[in-house]
Design a protein around this motif. Sequence first.
Motif, PDB file in Angstrom:
ATOM      1  N   VAL A   1       0.809  -1.355  -0.103  1.00  0.00           N
ATOM      2  CA  VAL A   1       0.057   0.021  -0.122  1.00  0.00           C
ATOM      3  C   VAL A   1       0.958   1.167  -0.096  1.00  0.00           C
ATOM      4  CG1 VAL A   1      -1.637   1.036   1.382  1.00  0.00           C
ATOM      5  CG2 VAL A   1      -2.011  -1.143   1.037  1.00  0.00           C
ATOM      6  N   ALA A   2       2.031   1.174   0.798  1.00  0.00           N
ATOM      7  CA  ALA A   2       3.023   2.404   0.710  1.00  0.00           C
ATOM      8  C   ALA A   2       3.490   2.684  -0.457  1.00  0.00           C
ATOM      9  CB  ALA A   2       4.045   2.084   1.779  1.00  0.00           C
ATOM     10  N   GLU A   3       3.827   1.623  -1.104  1.00  0.00           N
ATOM     11  CA  GLU A   3       4.588   1.661  -2.568  1.00  0.00           C
ATOM     12  C   GLU A   3       3.354   2.319  -3.560  1.00  0.00           C
ATOM     13  OE1 GLU A   3       7.035   1.920  -5.386  1.00  0.00           O
ATOM     14  OE2 GLU A   3       7.405   1.664  -3.273  1.00  0.00           O
ATOM     15  N   ASP A   4       2.140   1.749  -3.668  1.00  0.00           N
ATOM     16  CA  ASP A   4       1.154   2.290  -4.396  1.00  0.00           C
ATOM     17  C   ASP A   4       0.778   3.776  -4.181  1.00  0.00           C
ATOM     18  OD1 ASP A   4       0.820  -0.233  -5.570  1.00  0.00           O
ATOM     19  OD2 ASP A   4      -0.874  -0.879  -4.121  1.00  0.00           O
ATOM     20  N   LEU A   5       0.709   4.135  -2.819  1.00  0.00           N
ATOM     21  CA  LEU A   5       0.490   5.684  -2.536  1.00  0.00           C
ATOM     22  C   LEU A   5       1.745   6.493  -2.879  1.00  0.00           C
ATOM     23  CD1 LEU A   5      -1.276   5.214   0.897  1.00  0.00           C
ATOM     24  CD2 LEU A   5      -1.976   5.745  -1.415  1.00  0.00           C
ATOM     25  N   ARG A   6       2.931   5.908  -3.137  1.00  0.00           N
ATOM     26  CA  ARG A   6       4.090   6.847  -3.577  1.00  0.00           C
ATOM     27  C   ARG A   6       3.498   7.728  -4.816  1.00  0.00           C
ATOM     28  NH1 ARG A   6       9.440   6.233  -2.554  1.00  0.00           N
ATOM     29  NH2 ARG A   6       9.210   4.233  -1.895  1.00  0.00           N
ATOM     30  N   SER A   7       2.877   7.084  -5.748  1.00  0.00           N
ATOM     31  CA  SER A   7       2.624   7.819  -6.851  1.00  0.00           C
ATOM     32  C   SER A   7       1.606   8.948  -6.743  1.00  0.00           C
ATOM     33  CB  SER A   7       1.744   6.990  -7.975  1.00  0.00           C
ATOM     34  OG  SER A   7       0.720   6.314  -7.552  1.00  0.00           O
ATOM     35  N   LYS A   8       0.973   9.052  -5.340  1.00  0.00           N
ATOM     36  CA  LYS A   8       0.141  10.022  -4.990  1.00  0.00           C
ATOM     37  C   LYS A   8       0.569  11.143  -4.152  1.00  0.00           C
ATOM     38  CE  LYS A   8      -4.136   7.014  -5.436  1.00  0.00           C
ATOM     39  NZ  LYS A   8      -3.291   5.921  -6.271  1.00  0.00           N
ATOM     40  N   GLY A   9       2.127  10.865  -4.001  1.00  0.00           N
ATOM     41  CA  GLY A   9       2.810  12.061  -3.333  1.00  0.00           C
ATOM     42  C   GLY A   9       3.225  11.385  -2.009  1.00  0.00           C
ATOM     43  N   TRP A  10       3.061  10.354  -1.486  1.00  0.00           N
ATOM     44  CA  TRP A  10       3.228   9.821  -0.139  1.00  0.00           C
ATOM     45  C   TRP A  10       4.531   9.269   0.070  1.00  0.00           C
ATOM     46  CZ3 TRP A  10       0.722  11.080   4.278  1.00  0.00           C
ATOM     47  CH2 TRP A  10      -0.639  11.691   4.262  1.00  0.00           C
ATOM     48  N   GLU A  11       5.357   9.510   0.968  1.00  0.00           N
ATOM     49  CA  GLU A  11       6.563   8.853   1.142  1.00  0.00           C
ATOM     50  C   GLU A  11       6.334   8.413   2.908  1.00  0.00           C
ATOM     51  OE1 GLU A  11       9.406   8.105  -0.686  1.00  0.00           O
ATOM     52  OE2 GLU A  11       8.752   9.095  -2.448  1.00  0.00           O
ATOM     53  N   TYR A  12       6.823   6.848   2.881  1.00  0.00           N
ATOM     54  CA  TYR A  12       6.588   6.459   4.386  1.00  0.00           C
ATOM     55  C   TYR A  12       8.114   6.039   4.903  1.00  0.00           C
ATOM     56  CZ  TYR A  12       1.841   6.558   3.634  1.00  0.00           C
ATOM     57  OH  TYR A  12       0.246   6.928   3.292  1.00  0.00           O
ATOM     58  N   GLN A  13       8.186   6.220   6.164  1.00  0.00           N
ATOM     59  CA  GLN A  13       9.300   5.584   6.692  1.00  0.00           C
ATOM     60  C   GLN A  13       8.866   4.347   7.891  1.00  0.00           C
ATOM     61  OE1 GLN A  13       9.564   9.141   6.611  1.00  0.00           O
ATOM     62  NE2 GLN A  13      10.672   8.822   4.614  1.00  0.00           N
ATOM     63  N   MET A  14       9.376   3.237   8.034  1.00  0.00           N
ATOM     64  CA  MET A  14       8.844   2.273   8.847  1.00  0.00           C
ATOM     65  C   MET A  14      10.154   1.908   9.545  1.00  0.00           C
ATOM     66  SD  MET A  14       6.710   0.074   6.044  1.00  0.00           S
ATOM     67  CE  MET A  14       5.646   1.051   4.570  1.00  0.00           C
ATOM     68  N   GLU A  15       9.722   1.287  10.652  1.00  0.00           N
ATOM     69  CA  GLU A  15      10.541   0.667  11.788  1.00  0.00           C
ATOM     70  C   GLU A  15       9.691  -0.204  12.698  1.00  0.00           C
ATOM     71  OE1 GLU A  15      11.959   4.251  13.817  1.00  0.00           O
ATOM     72  OE2 GLU A  15      10.190   4.389  15.208  1.00  0.00           O
ATOM     73  N   GLY A  16      10.391  -1.227  12.936  1.00  0.00           N
ATOM     74  CA  GLY A  16       9.899  -2.221  13.982  1.00  0.00           C
ATOM     75  C   GLY A  16      10.701  -2.774  15.003  1.00  0.00           C
ATOM     76  N   GLN A  17       9.844  -3.252  15.972  1.00  0.00           N
ATOM     77  CA  GLN A  17      10.359  -4.114  17.170  1.00  0.00           C
ATOM     78  C   GLN A  17       9.630  -5.286  17.549  1.00  0.00           C
ATOM     79  OE1 GLN A  17       9.306  -0.712  19.779  1.00  0.00           O
ATOM     80  NE2 GLN A  17       7.816  -1.635  20.754  1.00  0.00           N
TER      81      GLN A  17
END
Length: 546
Positions: free
Chosen positions: A316-332
């Motif tokens: 979903v994050a990759e699909d939203l890249r075309s709509k101007g969204w950039e995401y950073q993710m971190e996990g624990q």
Amino acid sequence: MEEERLKRVELQEEQRAISLQLVASQEQELKRRAELNIVSDEIESLRKKHARELADLEIDLQKKDRLLREANEDLRTCRSDLERERETVSSLKSALNAQSNERLTLTAEYRSFQTQFAALQKQYDELLRTHADLKLDLEAEQQEKAEMKREAMENEAVRRKLHNMVQELKGNIRVFCRVRPVLPSDIPQLTCGSNPEPSSNEELAQLREELKAEITFPDRRDHREITVWSSSESATGQERKENYQFMFDKVFEPDCTQAEVFEEISMLAQSCVDGYNVCIFAYGQTGSGKSFTMEGGASDSTKGMIPRAVDQVFRVAEDLRSKGWEYQMEGQFLEIYNETINDLLGKHEFDKKKHEIKHDPKTGSTRVTDLTVISLSSPTQVRALLSSAQSRRSVAATLMNERSSRSHSVFTLRISGTNSGTGETCEGCLNLVDLAGSERINVSFGAGSNDKDRLKETQSINRSLSALGDVIAALSEKSERGDKHIPYRNSKLTYLLQNSLSGNSKTLMVLNLSPLATHLNESLTSLRFATKVNNTLLGTAKKQSR
């Protein structure tokens, strides 16, 4: 006398004449000698000259002999070269003949190519005209694309709003129920002792049917109902059969696949990307399939909810890249074992740090101190972390399962997004929780068990799950009677999940049930608890933003 004198005179004259002649002769002789000398000199000069010329001629003759020999040698060489050249000429003639034939072939091909070229030139001219038309169409489509992109960004904002409006309208904790199938590992429970092993597929199927509890799924359309039948003996000794009906948001039968289960969960993963806190936790007794539901198997078809949810979030994050969204993710990844938080992504085998739970009331976020947090860039990286973390989880053998999880595990994926076009920002959090087995001590280890460590573990697990039940009950009373204290701090589990149970999160509980008749009482206990959870009203989830 006279005559003598005359004769004498004549004689004298004759003598004078002779003398004169003699002198003349001598003079001529001298003259001839001088001429002879001159001629002799000339002859000598000519002889010397001829000698020199003869010597020169001899030298010339020798030179000419040498030249002749050289000429003869050159002639032989020339003849040899001539023979070689004749052979070369012969081969060249053969090659020329071959080339001549080839030239005829090439000429024919050339004429054919000329014909093809003329046809291609015609096509090229047509393509140029088509290209010009397409260029005009492309410019029009680019303008339309820019307009559609602008509309897509607007539509995405509307979609996010509507999607989360639908999720928010549900308000309460959603509960799914999943019944696992009878597994080959369940068969020894029936075939132990003197009973022989099953020898055919028919016998195996019969054994499985004998092992199964009577569980039915009456709702064939919406798949929301489950009925459990229980047989008992009455006071008069007659068999009494009772049925217990339960209804949840979704019920999954034993033949349901991992993909079918996740299809119902995928919308929650979407909400996480949209900036909401999402919590999905698996509940049930040991051996009911919680770990399989959450973690799954090694193949793509059997992978569980955790890897599927992570894949969905990244997709979903990759699909939203075309709509101007950039995401950073971190996990624990952590576990709660005997009311102690352990870091499953730490560098050492045993986690000796003391971890504390911190809630931020302003943002509704939860943090655990001194916990390893890793930046994530791909689902593959997440799967490697999960595999590493699972090897560190606290496990022990129980009567229910040879390798039973004795701790609650919580995988947390945090997402922060920024839209360069609209300036929007959001923060979401996905908590995926695999709870420890919910069975009672006498079911887990049998009556009279003296394993103190296992006993302590089970008591700790039951206290935390009991605290979860108390929180659920308090939330239900709060929704009915108003303000009421919620005992989140009674266990590390409920305190960690406070923001997931207090209305700031979209929460889903996946109840896992064993199909075995021997586990029927534990299954009924789990079903009753899940019904309480399903009837709890939390309120509207709130979007988190920075």
